[in-house]
Design a protein around this motif. Structure first.
Motif, PDB file in Angstrom:
ATOM      1  N   PRO A   1      29.578 -74.300  33.273  1.00  0.00           N
ATOM      2  CA  PRO A   1      30.442 -74.684  32.165  1.00  0.00           C
ATOM      3  C   PRO A   1      30.262 -76.131  31.739  1.00  0.00           C
ATOM      4  O   PRO A   1      30.842 -76.554  30.739  1.00  0.00           O
ATOM      5  CB  PRO A   1      31.856 -74.440  32.716  1.00  0.00           C
ATOM      6  CG  PRO A   1      31.703 -74.534  34.179  1.00  0.00           C
ATOM      7  CD  PRO A   1      30.339 -74.013  34.500  1.00  0.00           C
ATOM      8  N   SER A   2      29.467 -76.899  32.479  1.00  0.00           N
ATOM      9  CA  SER A   2      29.268 -78.300  32.129  1.00  0.00           C
ATOM     10  C   SER A   2      28.604 -78.461  30.771  1.00  0.00           C
ATOM     11  O   SER A   2      28.720 -79.506  30.130  1.00  0.00           O
ATOM     12  CB  SER A   2      28.428 -79.001  33.193  1.00  0.00           C
ATOM     13  OG  SER A   2      27.123 -78.456  33.255  1.00  0.00           O
ATOM     14  N   ARG A   3      27.905 -77.435  30.309  1.00  0.00           N
ATOM     15  CA  ARG A   3      27.263 -77.490  29.000  1.00  0.00           C
ATOM     16  C   ARG A   3      28.107 -76.837  27.909  1.00  0.00           C
ATOM     17  O   ARG A   3      27.652 -76.643  26.788  1.00  0.00           O
ATOM     18  CB  ARG A   3      25.887 -76.808  29.052  1.00  0.00           C
ATOM     19  CG  ARG A   3      24.846 -77.598  29.843  1.00  0.00           C
ATOM     20  CD  ARG A   3      23.495 -76.917  29.779  1.00  0.00           C
ATOM     21  NE  ARG A   3      22.470 -77.671  30.473  1.00  0.00           N
ATOM     22  CZ  ARG A   3      21.712 -78.600  29.922  1.00  0.00           C
ATOM     23  NH1 ARG A   3      21.902 -78.919  28.658  1.00  0.00           N
ATOM     24  NH2 ARG A   3      20.787 -79.230  30.621  1.00  0.00           N
ATOM     25  N   GLY A   4      29.344 -76.514  28.226  1.00  0.00           N
ATOM     26  CA  GLY A   4      30.198 -75.864  27.243  1.00  0.00           C
ATOM     27  C   GLY A   4      30.075 -74.359  27.335  1.00  0.00           C
ATOM     28  O   GLY A   4      29.346 -73.813  28.152  1.00  0.00           O
ATOM     29  N   GLY A   5      30.785 -73.664  26.476  1.00  0.00           N
ATOM     30  CA  GLY A   5      30.770 -72.208  26.482  1.00  0.00           C
ATOM     31  C   GLY A   5      32.077 -71.662  27.009  1.00  0.00           C
ATOM     32  O   GLY A   5      32.841 -72.332  27.693  1.00  0.00           O
ATOM     33  N   LYS A   6      32.314 -70.417  26.673  1.00  0.00           N
ATOM     34  CA  LYS A   6      33.573 -69.764  27.027  1.00  0.00           C
ATOM     35  C   LYS A   6      33.330 -68.741  28.129  1.00  0.00           C
ATOM     36  O   LYS A   6      32.390 -67.946  28.056  1.00  0.00           O
ATOM     37  CB  LYS A   6      34.156 -69.067  25.786  1.00  0.00           C
ATOM     38  CG  LYS A   6      35.585 -68.612  25.935  1.00  0.00           C
ATOM     39  CD  LYS A   6      36.110 -68.120  24.586  1.00  0.00           C
ATOM     40  CE  LYS A   6      37.562 -67.723  24.693  1.00  0.00           C
ATOM     41  NZ  LYS A   6      38.084 -67.271  23.373  1.00  0.00           N
ATOM     42  N   PRO A   7      34.143 -68.751  29.173  1.00  0.00           N
ATOM     43  CA  PRO A   7      33.929 -67.780  30.250  1.00  0.00           C
ATOM     44  C   PRO A   7      34.215 -66.355  29.802  1.00  0.00           C
ATOM     45  O   PRO A   7      35.054 -66.112  28.925  1.00  0.00           O
ATOM     46  CB  PRO A   7      34.942 -68.231  31.317  1.00  0.00           C
ATOM     47  CG  PRO A   7      35.997 -68.949  30.562  1.00  0.00           C
ATOM     48  CD  PRO A   7      35.295 -69.623  29.433  1.00  0.00           C
ATOM     49  N   LYS A   8      33.512 -65.410  30.418  1.00  0.00           N
ATOM     50  CA  LYS A   8      33.805 -63.994  30.178  1.00  0.00           C
ATOM     51  C   LYS A   8      34.951 -63.496  31.052  1.00  0.00           C
ATOM     52  O   LYS A   8      35.520 -62.435  30.773  1.00  0.00           O
ATOM     53  CB  LYS A   8      32.551 -63.143  30.409  1.00  0.00           C
ATOM     54  CG  LYS A   8      31.579 -63.159  29.251  1.00  0.00           C
ATOM     55  CD  LYS A   8      30.627 -61.968  29.309  1.00  0.00           C
ATOM     56  CE  LYS A   8      29.842 -61.841  28.010  1.00  0.00           C
ATOM     57  NZ  LYS A   8      28.959 -60.650  28.012  1.00  0.00           N
ATOM     58  N   THR A   9      35.246 -64.235  32.088  1.00  0.00           N
ATOM     59  CA  THR A   9      36.411 -63.897  32.904  1.00  0.00           C
ATOM     60  C   THR A   9      37.657 -63.985  32.032  1.00  0.00           C
ATOM     61  O   THR A   9      37.829 -64.949  31.277  1.00  0.00           O
ATOM     62  CB  THR A   9      36.534 -64.862  34.096  1.00  0.00           C
ATOM     63  OG1 THR A   9      35.362 -64.730  34.902  1.00  0.00           O
ATOM     64  CG2 THR A   9      37.760 -64.557  34.936  1.00  0.00           C
ATOM     65  N   THR A  10      38.505 -62.991  32.120  1.00  0.00           N
ATOM     66  CA  THR A  10      39.677 -62.931  31.255  1.00  0.00           C
ATOM     67  C   THR A  10      40.966 -63.014  32.070  1.00  0.00           C
ATOM     68  O   THR A  10      41.006 -62.661  33.247  1.00  0.00           O
ATOM     69  CB  THR A  10      39.693 -61.635  30.430  1.00  0.00           C
ATOM     70  OG1 THR A  10      39.722 -60.513  31.326  1.00  0.00           O
ATOM     71  CG2 THR A  10      38.472 -61.547  29.531  1.00  0.00           C
ATOM     72  N   ALA A  11      42.009 -63.491  31.400  1.00  0.00           N
ATOM     73  CA  ALA A  11      43.355 -63.534  31.970  1.00  0.00           C
ATOM     74  C   ALA A  11      44.297 -62.854  30.987  1.00  0.00           C
ATOM     75  O   ALA A  11      44.516 -63.343  29.878  1.00  0.00           O
ATOM     76  CB  ALA A  11      43.786 -64.968  32.221  1.00  0.00           C
ATOM     77  N   THR A  12      44.826 -61.704  31.411  1.00  0.00           N
ATOM     78  CA  THR A  12      45.729 -60.922  30.560  1.00  0.00           C
ATOM     79  C   THR A  12      47.172 -61.180  30.978  1.00  0.00           C
ATOM     80  O   THR A  12      47.495 -61.106  32.171  1.00  0.00           O
ATOM     81  CB  THR A  12      45.420 -59.421  30.688  1.00  0.00           C
ATOM     82  OG1 THR A  12      44.031 -59.210  30.368  1.00  0.00           O
ATOM     83  CG2 THR A  12      46.296 -58.599  29.768  1.00  0.00           C
TER      84      THR A  12
END
Length: 400
Positions: A133-144
């Motif tokens: 994540p140091s280069r940016g981007g959104k995780p695919k892990t989700t929190a519902t």
């Protein structure tokens, strides 16, 4: 480099050296099998070392950045994998102390547990698709969001996490993980959660690596893992955006200098090994130890010079970071430069040590081949060389 300079530094380094001696006796066997060295962490907990950076108000030892990197470097001389893992705990808590960004209740919880039972924590953020994540981007892990019906209607009580994390260093023995996830509440935000081992969290033993083989950096699967609302750290677009200023971004010096110190510690171990070998090796045709040859002394001198430069960069950067907290954005390029110089110098220093031992350095009879493999891991930690050079170049453009 004349360290230790204080009684506290001497005490911390001595403790690390005592542990390192134990770890060194086990390191070859663990490296061969790839098994996780649980006994190392039992020793670490018995020694109280997880409390190193915890503030004194919690009965912690209150170590600063310089004291911490000195300690982690000394530990790495015994076993790089264990020292690297423990550095993840130190940088997580050290940065939390420095920034004061954690919710007070969570900070209080982890600090007290680190002191009372040697609890260990690490941030598990990398994913297969995301990378670091140091280069940016959104995780695919989700929190519902999870709601509970009450007298006045539904109320948010927590979150259900689902996802796949990689490079979960120290995962076999972690007490707490910091997990980043994309919120599924319509906000399009990313949040960080404090997660404990339990139902809905599984470890997949995927770590089979060239070097640092016993970090237990396995995959972590979250399958409906419930996390209470009280364990949510932060939420927002990105953590990186929050620290951005017109001068640049404030880096996490605890991470960059901490991991760099570990790889320098591995190189120190290699130099010690090469010196012992050179003193003991007496070829029949020579009739004296090869340590008396200028060609051997030159390689040892090259390694010593590289480590001197690495130490200077690391220690000075840590001292400046602690001394001038108001200028940490401006000091960030120094920290990045120290990381790049220290990790690359450590690699080159080990190369020179390998040349001292010649063909013997390729065998399991000496630990040099393990040091050679372990030290190369420094290139992969953020900030990597290419990214650092770009950021330093951008900084030069802004200042001209």
């Amino acid at each position: 480099m004349f360290y230790p300079r204080t009684d506290r530094q001497e005490q911390f380094i001595q403790l690390a050296q005592e542990l390192a001696a134990k770890f060194a006796e086990r390191a070859a066997d663990y490296d061969r099998t790839g098994a996780f060295p649980y006994e190392n962490y039992a020793d670490i907990r018995r020694a109280g070392l997880p409390a190193l950076v915890i503030p004194a108000e919690y009965d912690g030892w209150g170590a600063g950045l310089l004291e911490t990197i000195l300690t982690m470097e000394a530990l790495a001389v015994g076993d790089g994998s264990t020292a690297l893992n423990l550095t993840m705990h130190m940088q997580t808590m050290g940065e939390a102390v420095e920034t004061g960004s954690w919710p007070p209740a969570l900070f209080d919880l982890v600090c007290r547990q680190a002191v009372e039972r040697g609890a260990l924590i690490n941030s598990i953020a990398t994913e297969p698709e995301l990378g670091s994540p140091s280069r940016g981007g959104k995780p695919k892990t989700t929190a519902t969001p999870v709601y509970e019906e009450g007298a006045t209607g539904p109320s948010l009580i927590g979150w259900q996490l689902n996802g796949h994390k990689t490079f979960g260093s120290m995962s076999p023995t972690l007490d707490y993980m910091i997990i980043s996830a994309a919120l599924q509440d319509g906000s399009d935000e990313v949040a960080r959660f404090l997660v404990e081992p339990g139902p809905g969290l599984a470890m997949v033993e995927s770590w089979v690596a060239l070097g640092m083989r016993t970090t237990g950096s396995h995959d972590v699967l979250l399958q409906g893992r419930f996390v209470p609302q009280s364990h949510l750290f932060t939420r927002g677009a990105t953590d990186k955006a929050a620290s951005k200023t017109k001068e640049g971004s404030k880096t996490n010096a605890w991470f960059m200098l901490g991991v760099s110190a570990v790889y320098v510690g591995v190189a120190v171990a290699a130099l010690q090994c090469a010196v012992r070998f050179a003193r003991a090796r007496v070829p029949t045709a020579l009739g004296k130890p090869i340590a008396e040859l200028e060609s051997i002394q030159r390689h040892l001198g090259q390694a010593e010079l590289l480590l001197h430069e690495a130490h200077t960069q690391l220690y000075y950067s840590a001292e400046q970071w602690e001394r001038y907290p108001a200028y940490r954005v401006q000091l960030s390029p120094m920290v990045m430069a120290a990381k790049v110089i220290a990790t690359n110098n450590a690699i080159t220093a080990v190369d020179h040590c390998m040349r001292v031992a010649g063909g013997a350095s390729m065998t399991k009879a000496l630990p040099l081949e393990r040091y050679y493999r372990d030290v190369r891991g420094g290139l992969s930690h953020p900030v990597n060389d290419d990214q650092a050079l770009v950021l330093l170049g951008q900084g030069a453009i802004r200042q001209t």
